[in-house]
Design an enzyme around this catalytic site. Structure first.
Site, PDB file in Angstrom:
ATOM      1  N   HIS A  51      10.278  -7.890  -4.939  1.00  0.00           N
ATOM      2  CA  HIS A  51      11.417  -7.902  -6.092  1.00  0.00           C
ATOM      3  C   HIS A  51      11.486  -9.388  -6.576  1.00  0.00           C
ATOM      4  CE1 HIS A  51      14.391  -9.025  -2.807  1.00  0.00           C
ATOM      5  NE2 HIS A  51      14.804  -9.914  -3.849  1.00  0.00           N
ATOM      6  N   GLY A  89       2.759  14.450   1.014  1.00  0.00           N
ATOM      7  CA  GLY A  89       3.245  15.252  -0.387  1.00  0.00           C
ATOM      8  C   GLY A  89       4.427  16.524   0.182  1.00  0.00           C
ATOM      9  N   VAL A  90       5.305  15.990   1.211  1.00  0.00           N
ATOM     10  CA  VAL A  90       6.154  16.740   1.864  1.00  0.00           C
ATOM     11  C   VAL A  90       7.660  16.257   1.659  1.00  0.00           C
ATOM     12  CG1 VAL A  90       4.506  18.307   3.337  1.00  0.00           C
ATOM     13  CG2 VAL A  90       5.940  15.887   3.898  1.00  0.00           C
ATOM     14  N   GLN A  91       8.618  16.996   1.915  1.00  0.00           N
ATOM     15  CA  GLN A  91      10.050  16.570   2.134  1.00  0.00           C
ATOM     16  C   GLN A  91      10.166  16.774   3.548  1.00  0.00           C
ATOM     17  OE1 GLN A  91       9.657  18.637  -0.973  1.00  0.00           O
ATOM     18  NE2 GLN A  91       8.906  16.663  -1.603  1.00  0.00           N
ATOM     19  N   GLY A 131      18.821 -16.070  -4.087  1.00  0.00           N
ATOM     20  CA  GLY A 131      17.953 -17.086  -4.292  1.00  0.00           C
ATOM     21  C   GLY A 131      16.980 -17.492  -3.246  1.00  0.00           C
ATOM     22  N   SER A 185      15.922 -14.968  -1.270  1.00  0.00           N
ATOM     23  CA  SER A 185      15.001 -13.916  -1.315  1.00  0.00           C
ATOM     24  C   SER A 185      13.645 -14.651  -1.224  1.00  0.00           C
ATOM     25  CB  SER A 185      15.052 -13.207  -2.341  1.00  0.00           C
ATOM     26  OG  SER A 185      15.934 -11.775  -2.281  1.00  0.00           O
ATOM     27  N   ASP A 234       8.437  -4.417   0.000  1.00  0.00           N
ATOM     28  CA  ASP A 234       8.824  -5.528  -0.624  1.00  0.00           C
ATOM     29  C   ASP A 234       8.273  -6.931  -0.450  1.00  0.00           C
ATOM     30  OD1 ASP A 234      10.558  -6.709  -2.551  1.00  0.00           O
ATOM     31  OD2 ASP A 234      12.426  -6.767  -1.387  1.00  0.00           O
TER      32      ASP A 234
END
Length: 358
Positions: free
Chosen positions: A106, A266-268, A208, A210, A136
């Site tokens: 980020h 591809g599932v929840q 800052g 990060s 991240d």
């Protein structure tokens, strides 16, 4: 730095005030800290590692989005095609004298220009080797006429709650700074994504910081400072770092391939509220299936209860997502599911996880 007052964590905001320790307890705590502080300081560690800690400045452009109240009105057209210049700052650290620098994804985002500053004021233009939204993390590369000072990875798994740590970085754009504290907790889930497994520290971390390193007393990187928990947006004594044991393989993959490809079904999924009636242990419920996804093509159904992956027990939706993400796309996995009161195996070819933070 991503403050935990951002939308994905605002529901977890808390503030404790008016708490006073009894005089005896307060005195004992102060005495203990003083005795420990007399035994060592962080000066030698800081002197050794700070040359490898860099400040990162980014710049670029982004589309201007109309305010919510103007959307769907004639005024919305005034925002179409408009772009604004954005700037940001963060921290990073050198892991290879050849010029490889680690930071948060980020921090660099979609920046068009990334500049790093090393101790002494030298500025170098950097290119983004690759980034991974889910973890991240990002890897940068700079060209330097002389080898850069680098720091080594340490083992986050070997760290114990209560051990001393030192954070380094570029808080509020002020330049190389260090703060100290202890490891406050492990395995924190802060609602940032499916791979949350943060180290918590009370070392002061601010906007800052990060992408900056969290060191053990040997000067090894055991975490990458990523987020803060704060009602004000500034340090409140609770910061979070990505563990080195999670970050290191991601960075190695970025260095080798320039990207990280993760498995996807591809599932929840959701944690099963009731105990598994056969084993008395928890399991994972398939709450949704994308028909064109790997699970839909492979015959997984809504209502299936996943008990194991390749014979390894899975009890939470988070563990299932992580296990599948670790599988190379194209490989086949065997899910043991409970369906209509009977246990059976379903073999699926794992797909490639689409881009995006979720």
């Amino acid at each position: 730095m991503v403050p935990l007052s951002s939308p994905h964590v605002s529901r977890r905001r808390a503030l404790l005030g008016g708490l006073m320790l009894p005089p005896v307890l307060a005195g004992c705590g102060t005495s203990a800290i003083a005795q420990r502080g007399a035994a060592f300081d962080f000066a030698d560690v800081a002197e050794r590692v700070l040359p490898a800690v860099v400040n990162i400045a980014v710049s670029g452009e982004q589309s201007v989005q109309p305010p919510a109240e103007f959307r769907g009105t004639p005024f919305e057209r005034y925002f179409r095609g408009r772009r604004e210049r954005v700037q940001g700052a963060g921290s990073g650290f050198v892991i290879d004298p050849a010029g490889y620098v680690v930071t948060n994804n980020h921090v660099v985002g979609n920046a068009q220009r990334v500049t790093i500053s090393i101790q002494g004021g030298q500025e170098l233009q950097a290119r983004v080797v690759g980034g991974d939204e889910l973890a991240d993390l990002a890897l940068l590369r700079v060209e330097s006429r002389t080898p850069l000072v680098a720091v080594a990875w340490g083992s986050s798994a070997s760290m114990r709650v209560g051990q001393w740590v030192m954070a380094a970085g570029n808080p509020f754009g002020l330049g190389g700074s260090v703060t100290s504290g202890i490891l406050s907790a492990r395995g924190r889930d802060i609602g940032a994504g499916p791979f949350d497994d943060f180290l918590q520290t009370d070392a002061a971390i601010n906007p800052g910081n990060s992408g900056g390193p969290l060191f053990n007393l040997a000067g090894e990187v055991i975490g990458i400072n990523t987020a803060i928990y704060s009602p004000s947006g500034a340090n409140a004594g609770i910061g979070f770092a990505t563990p080195s044991d999670l970050a290191r393989p991601v960075i190695e993959t970025l260095r080798r391939d320039g990207k990280v490809e993760r498995g996807w079904l591809g599932v929840q999924v959701q944690d099963l509220v009731a105990e598994d009636p056969r084993s008395g242990r928890r399991a994972v419920l398939i709450a949704g299936v994308e028909r064109v996804g790997p699970a839909g093509r492979g015959g997984l159904r809504v209502g299936d209860v996943v008990l194991a992956i390749n014979g390894e027990r899975t009890e939470t939706s988070r563990s299932l997502v992580r296990s599948i993400a670790a599988v190379t796309p194209g490989q086949t996995v065997r899910l043991t599911v409970l369906r209509d009161g009977r246990t059976q195996d379903v073999s699926l070819q794992v797909g490639r996880r689409p881009p995006g933070p979720g």
